[in-house]
Write a protein that holds these residues in place. Structure first.
Motif, mmCIF file in Angstrom:
data_model
loop_
_atom_site.group_PDB
_atom_site.id
_atom_site.type_symbol
_atom_site.label_atom_id
_atom_site.label_comp_id
_atom_site.label_asym_id
_atom_site.label_seq_id
_atom_site.Cartn_x
_atom_site.Cartn_y
_atom_site.Cartn_z
ATOM 1 N N THR A 169 0.867 -1.178 0.000
ATOM 2 C CA THR A 169 0.000 0.000 0.000
ATOM 3 C C THR A 169 0.902 1.224 0.000
ATOM 4 O O THR A 169 1.677 1.452 0.944
ATOM 5 C CB THR A 169 -0.929 0.006 1.228
ATOM 6 N N LEU A 170 0.833 1.972 -1.091
ATOM 7 C CA LEU A 170 1.684 3.139 -1.288
ATOM 8 C C LEU A 170 1.196 4.314 -0.447
ATOM 9 O O LEU A 170 0.061 4.295 0.054
ATOM 10 C CB LEU A 170 1.698 3.515 -2.771
ATOM 11 N N PRO A 171 2.029 5.344 -0.288
ATOM 12 C CA PRO A 171 1.622 6.491 0.522
ATOM 13 C C PRO A 171 0.315 7.139 0.077
ATOM 14 O O PRO A 171 -0.420 7.681 0.897
ATOM 15 C CB PRO A 171 2.795 7.465 0.364
ATOM 16 N N ASP A 172 -0.018 7.059 -1.220
ATOM 17 C CA ASP A 172 -1.268 7.655 -1.706
ATOM 18 C C ASP A 172 -2.475 6.725 -1.549
ATOM 19 O O ASP A 172 -3.574 7.064 -1.957
ATOM 20 C CB ASP A 172 -1.130 8.094 -3.162
ATOM 21 N N GLY A 173 -2.253 5.524 -0.963
ATOM 22 C CA GLY A 173 -3.351 4.576 -0.736
ATOM 23 C C GLY A 173 -3.498 3.519 -1.815
ATOM 24 O O GLY A 173 -4.227 2.544 -1.629
ATOM 25 N N GLU A 174 -2.811 3.691 -2.945
ATOM 26 C CA GLU A 174 -2.869 2.680 -4.000
ATOM 27 C C GLU A 174 -2.248 1.378 -3.496
ATOM 28 O O GLU A 174 -1.214 1.385 -2.834
ATOM 29 C CB GLU A 174 -2.120 3.151 -5.244
ATOM 30 N N VAL A 175 -2.905 0.256 -3.811
ATOM 31 C CA VAL A 175 -2.389 -1.057 -3.430
ATOM 32 C C VAL A 175 -1.844 -1.734 -4.683
ATOM 33 O O VAL A 175 -2.546 -1.866 -5.682
ATOM 34 C CB VAL A 175 -3.489 -1.934 -2.787
ATOM 35 N N VAL A 176 -0.584 -2.149 -4.603
ATOM 36 C CA VAL A 176 0.076 -2.823 -5.722
ATOM 37 C C VAL A 176 0.310 -4.277 -5.323
ATOM 38 O O VAL A 176 0.969 -4.548 -4.314
ATOM 39 C CB VAL A 176 1.420 -2.144 -6.076
ATOM 40 N N ALA A 177 -0.260 -5.209 -6.100
ATOM 41 C CA ALA A 177 -0.083 -6.642 -5.860
ATOM 42 C C ALA A 177 1.202 -7.096 -6.536
ATOM 43 O O ALA A 177 1.420 -6.812 -7.719
ATOM 44 C CB ALA A 177 -1.274 -7.421 -6.395
ATOM 45 N N ASN A 178 2.050 -7.804 -5.795
ATOM 46 C CA ASN A 178 3.343 -8.255 -6.295
ATOM 47 C C ASN A 178 3.456 -9.772 -6.183
ATOM 48 O O ASN A 178 3.716 -10.289 -5.094
ATOM 49 C CB ASN A 178 4.467 -7.604 -5.489
ATOM 50 N N PRO A 179 3.277 -10.499 -7.286
ATOM 51 C CA PRO A 179 3.458 -11.950 -7.249
ATOM 52 C C PRO A 179 4.945 -12.299 -7.118
ATOM 53 O O PRO A 179 5.779 -11.783 -7.856
ATOM 54 C CB PRO A 179 2.914 -12.427 -8.600
ATOM 55 N N LEU A 180 5.253 -13.158 -6.156
ATOM 56 C CA LEU A 180 6.630 -13.577 -5.907
ATOM 57 C C LEU A 180 6.606 -15.042 -5.503
ATOM 58 O O LEU A 180 5.872 -15.426 -4.600
ATOM 59 C CB LEU A 180 7.244 -12.729 -4.788
ATOM 60 N N ARG A 181 7.378 -15.861 -6.207
ATOM 61 C CA ARG A 181 7.396 -17.299 -5.949
ATOM 62 C C ARG A 181 8.825 -17.798 -5.777
ATOM 63 O O ARG A 181 9.749 -17.309 -6.415
ATOM 64 C CB ARG A 181 6.796 -18.082 -7.132
ATOM 65 N N VAL A 182 8.958 -18.811 -4.921
ATOM 66 C CA VAL A 182 10.200 -19.561 -4.787
ATOM 67 C C VAL A 182 9.863 -20.986 -5.173
ATOM 68 O O VAL A 182 9.007 -21.616 -4.543
ATOM 69 C CB VAL A 182 10.753 -19.517 -3.342
ATOM 70 N N ILE A 183 10.483 -21.475 -6.241
ATOM 71 C CA ILE A 183 10.146 -22.805 -6.751
ATOM 72 C C ILE A 183 11.396 -23.667 -6.865
ATOM 73 O O ILE A 183 12.509 -23.152 -7.005
ATOM 74 C CB ILE A 183 9.412 -22.712 -8.114
ATOM 75 N N ASP A 184 11.183 -24.969 -6.793
ATOM 76 C CA ASP A 184 12.307 -25.894 -6.968
ATOM 77 C C ASP A 184 12.904 -25.725 -8.355
ATOM 78 O O ASP A 184 12.192 -25.452 -9.333
ATOM 79 C CB ASP A 184 11.835 -27.341 -6.802
ATOM 80 N N HIS A 185 14.209 -25.881 -8.428
ATOM 81 C CA HIS A 185 14.948 -25.789 -9.684
ATOM 82 C C HIS A 185 16.030 -26.860 -9.629
ATOM 83 O O HIS A 185 16.541 -27.153 -8.546
ATOM 84 C CB HIS A 185 15.561 -24.391 -9.817
ATOM 85 N N PRO A 186 16.408 -27.449 -10.758
ATOM 86 C CA PRO A 186 17.454 -28.477 -10.725
ATOM 87 C C PRO A 186 18.757 -28.025 -10.063
ATOM 88 O O PRO A 186 19.491 -28.832 -9.518
ATOM 89 C CB PRO A 186 17.674 -28.802 -12.209
ATOM 90 N N ASP A 187 19.021 -26.725 -10.076
ATOM 91 C CA ASP A 187 20.244 -26.209 -9.462
ATOM 92 C C ASP A 187 19.994 -25.541 -8.116
ATOM 93 O O ASP A 187 20.842 -24.796 -7.624
ATOM 94 C CB ASP A 187 20.930 -25.225 -10.405
ATOM 95 N N GLY A 188 18.827 -25.779 -7.529
ATOM 96 C CA GLY A 188 18.505 -25.188 -6.229
ATOM 97 C C GLY A 188 17.090 -24.664 -6.204
ATOM 98 O O GLY A 188 16.129 -25.422 -6.247
ATOM 99 N N ALA A 189 16.977 -23.344 -6.153
ATOM 100 C CA ALA A 189 15.666 -22.695 -6.112
ATOM 101 C C ALA A 189 15.646 -21.561 -7.132
ATOM 102 O O ALA A 189 16.649 -20.877 -7.333
ATOM 103 C CB ALA A 189 15.394 -22.137 -4.725
ATOM 104 N N GLU A 190 14.508 -21.378 -7.760
ATOM 105 C CA GLU A 190 14.328 -20.233 -8.644
ATOM 106 C C GLU A 190 13.350 -19.285 -7.985
ATOM 107 O O GLU A 190 12.289 -19.700 -7.516
ATOM 108 C CB GLU A 190 13.806 -20.668 -10.017
ATOM 109 N N VAL A 191 13.718 -18.018 -7.932
ATOM 110 C CA VAL A 191 12.850 -16.984 -7.380
ATOM 111 C C VAL A 191 12.329 -16.188 -8.571
ATOM 112 O O VAL A 191 13.106 -15.692 -9.392
ATOM 113 C CB VAL A 191 13.616 -16.067 -6.413
ATOM 114 N N VAL A 192 10.991 -16.096 -8.667
ATOM 115 C CA VAL A 192 10.357 -15.433 -9.804
ATOM 116 C C VAL A 192 9.465 -14.302 -9.287
ATOM 117 O O VAL A 192 8.548 -14.545 -8.491
ATOM 118 C CB VAL A 192 9.497 -16.413 -10.635
ATOM 119 N N PHE A 193 9.762 -13.094 -9.715
ATOM 120 C CA PHE A 193 8.988 -11.910 -9.344
ATOM 121 C C PHE A 193 8.318 -11.400 -10.610
ATOM 122 O O PHE A 193 8.989 -11.168 -11.616
ATOM 123 C CB PHE A 193 9.921 -10.837 -8.780
#
Length: 133
Positions: free
Chosen positions: A75-99
């Protein structure tokens, strides 16, 4: 009306998805990797209040879960709400973080700069997870 663009920004971290999720989900670690939410993180019930470059913002993360979902509403100072999808998923080399970055009302140059900022934050998360201070 031009449709809103989205860009998926990701990084692979050589650690387990659970380890990365636990690190990223801990509000005490936010200043180490999330520049947009970096200063003055304090808890107010189930939300975080942070001093961001835009001013004071309120951040509400998805509840703790076994699926790697770290979605968060800002929620920004002006009241606007911004939805931010963020995932941590399994990856063959560890974990992949996707924003997922959404253009919203940004110009193309502002959108590119926002994506570059997310890339820097994800690199900082990578560095913090593999070499914690």
């Amino acid at each position: 009306m031009t449709p809103m663009r989205s860009r998926h920004v990701s990084i692979v971290i050589p650690a387990s998805a659970r380890q990365v999720y636990d690190y990223a989900a801990d509000p005490d670690n936010l200043p180490r990797w999330a520049a947009g939410l970096a200063a003055g993180v304090r808890r107010d019930g189930d939300v975080l209040v942070t001093d961001s470059p835009m001013g004071e913002v309120v951040v509400r993360f998805a509840p703790d879960n076994p699926y790697g979902i770290l979605d968060h509403d800002v929620t920004l100072p002006d009241g606007e709400v911004v939805a931010n999808p963020l995932r941590v998923i399994d990856h063959p080399d560890g974990a992949e973080v996707v924003f997922t970055v959404r253009q919203r009302d940004l110009t193309d140059d502002q959108f590119d700069a926002d994506c570059a900022a997310v890339e820097r934050d994800l690199q900082a998360l990578h560095d913090a997870v593999i070499a914690p201070s």
